[in-house]
Design a protein around this motif. Structure first.
Motif, mmCIF file in Angstrom:
data_model
loop_
_atom_site.group_PDB
_atom_site.id
_atom_site.type_symbol
_atom_site.label_atom_id
_atom_site.label_comp_id
_atom_site.label_asym_id
_atom_site.label_seq_id
_atom_site.Cartn_x
_atom_site.Cartn_y
_atom_site.Cartn_z
ATOM 1 N N UNK A 95 31.724 24.438 20.220
ATOM 2 C CA UNK A 95 31.263 24.137 18.870
ATOM 3 C C UNK A 95 30.070 25.022 18.514
ATOM 4 N N UNK A 120 26.852 24.886 15.631
ATOM 5 C CA UNK A 120 26.142 24.121 14.622
ATOM 6 C C UNK A 120 24.942 24.924 14.140
ATOM 7 N N UNK A 150 27.708 21.100 11.082
ATOM 8 C CA UNK A 150 28.877 21.643 11.762
ATOM 9 C C UNK A 150 29.300 22.953 11.123
ATOM 10 N N UNK A 200 34.668 24.852 15.305
ATOM 11 C CA UNK A 200 34.952 24.542 16.696
ATOM 12 C C UNK A 200 36.227 25.225 17.130
ATOM 13 N N UNK A 225 39.240 24.820 20.212
ATOM 14 C CA UNK A 225 39.797 23.911 21.197
ATOM 15 C C UNK A 225 41.009 24.576 21.829
ATOM 16 N N UNK A 279 36.635 17.786 25.866
ATOM 17 C CA UNK A 279 37.661 17.330 24.939
ATOM 18 C C UNK A 279 37.086 16.976 23.601
ATOM 19 N N UNK A 280 37.621 15.906 22.985
ATOM 20 C CA UNK A 280 37.264 15.536 21.630
ATOM 21 C C UNK A 280 36.091 14.593 21.534
ATOM 22 N N UNK A 281 36.171 13.711 20.539
ATOM 23 C CA UNK A 281 35.004 12.941 20.115
ATOM 24 C C UNK A 281 34.484 11.968 21.156
ATOM 25 N N UNK A 282 35.267 11.585 22.121
ATOM 26 C CA UNK A 282 34.792 10.630 23.116
ATOM 27 C C UNK A 282 34.088 11.319 24.277
ATOM 28 N N UNK A 283 34.102 12.648 24.276
ATOM 29 C CA UNK A 283 33.465 13.400 25.341
ATOM 30 C C UNK A 283 32.074 13.862 24.917
ATOM 31 N N UNK A 284 31.223 14.017 25.920
ATOM 32 C CA UNK A 284 29.880 14.502 25.662
ATOM 33 C C UNK A 284 29.925 15.976 25.308
ATOM 34 N N UNK A 285 29.166 16.349 24.285
ATOM 35 C CA UNK A 285 28.961 17.753 23.982
ATOM 36 C C UNK A 285 27.675 18.178 24.689
ATOM 37 N N UNK A 327 24.876 20.893 24.961
ATOM 38 C CA UNK A 327 24.311 21.882 24.064
ATOM 39 C C UNK A 327 23.502 22.940 24.816
#
Lengths: 114, 112
Positions: free
Chosen positions: A33, A35, A45, A48, A50, A97-103, A105
């Motif tokens: 991602x 930002x 944002x 991204x 994937x 992965x997606x929204x349930x995973x930690x990003x 930075x």
């Protein structure tokens, strides 16, 4: 292990010049991602990537902004013909992965356009 | 207009006080995350909430996801100077669950 790294950490450029910002994600992370964070503000944002899917570019503010991700790893964000309003901290993150995973930075690149 | 509205924008308190910060939206989110960011660094994940009404505790931090999954709160008990930072909530938008939007954040300063 190594985290997300970004370079340069600081970049000062003259209005109208092009700049390239680099992001090295955590190895094995399929999502990457970008930002933008203006002084004291939240994160905006930009784009991204994937896996091998087409990137979601819906957050890029203008056609002066572009990004690519080579070999599913390193990514560069390019800003052409920089403007003073492009001054901000540009943050890169990667995740499994997606929204349930930690990003995770990186520390960001502080861009100043004079 | 921010899709995720955070309040207050700024909070300055004494060590030992309790506080609550809020993240509100008119839209339903499948999940919400809270991050903390310190100066010069990227945000770090604190928690992910996925079920309406869910409450998660992380030491002195308590996170709640609203029943309708449109809002969340973060409560800190007995704040310490180390809690100082920018608290951001974030949630997924669009298809696929990858695009992430962030609120503008609550900047917390805890005085010793």
């Amino acid at each position: 292990g190594a985290g997300v790294s970004q370079s340069p950490s600081n970049k000062v450029t003259e209005k109208g010049k092009d700049v390239e910002l680099r992001c090295d994600p955590i190895s094995g992370h399929t999502a990457l991602y970008w930002y933008r964070q203006s002084l004291g503000q939240g994160l905006e944002f930009l784009i991204y990537f994937q896996g091998n899917s087409a990137p979601d570019k819906s957050g890029l503010p203008s056609d002066r902004f572009s990004a690519e991700r080579t070999g599913g790893s390193v990514s560069t964000l390019t800003i052409q013909r920089t403007q003073q309003e492009d001054s901000a901290v540009y943050l890169c993150a990667s995740s499994l992965g997606g929204s349930l995973y930690e990003q995770y930075f990186g520390p960001g690149t502080r861009l100043t356009v004079t | 207009t921010q899709l995720l509205e955070q309040s207050p924008q700024f909070l300055s308190i004494q060590e030992g006080e309790n506080l609550t910060v809020y993240c509100n939206s008119s839209s339903v989110f499948s999940s919400l995350q809270w991050y903390r960011q310190e100066p010069g660094e990227g945000p770090v994940l604190l928690v992910t909430v996925v079920t309406g009404g869910e409450v998660k505790k992380l030491k002195r931090l308590t996170f709640q996801f609203g029943d309708a999954r449109k809002d969340s709160s973060l409560h800190i008990t007995a704040a310490q100077p180390g809690d100082t930072g920018l608290y951001l909530c974030a949630g997924p938008r669009g298809t696929g669950g990858f695009k992430t939007i962030f609120g503008a954040g609550t900047r917390l300063f805890v005085k010793a």
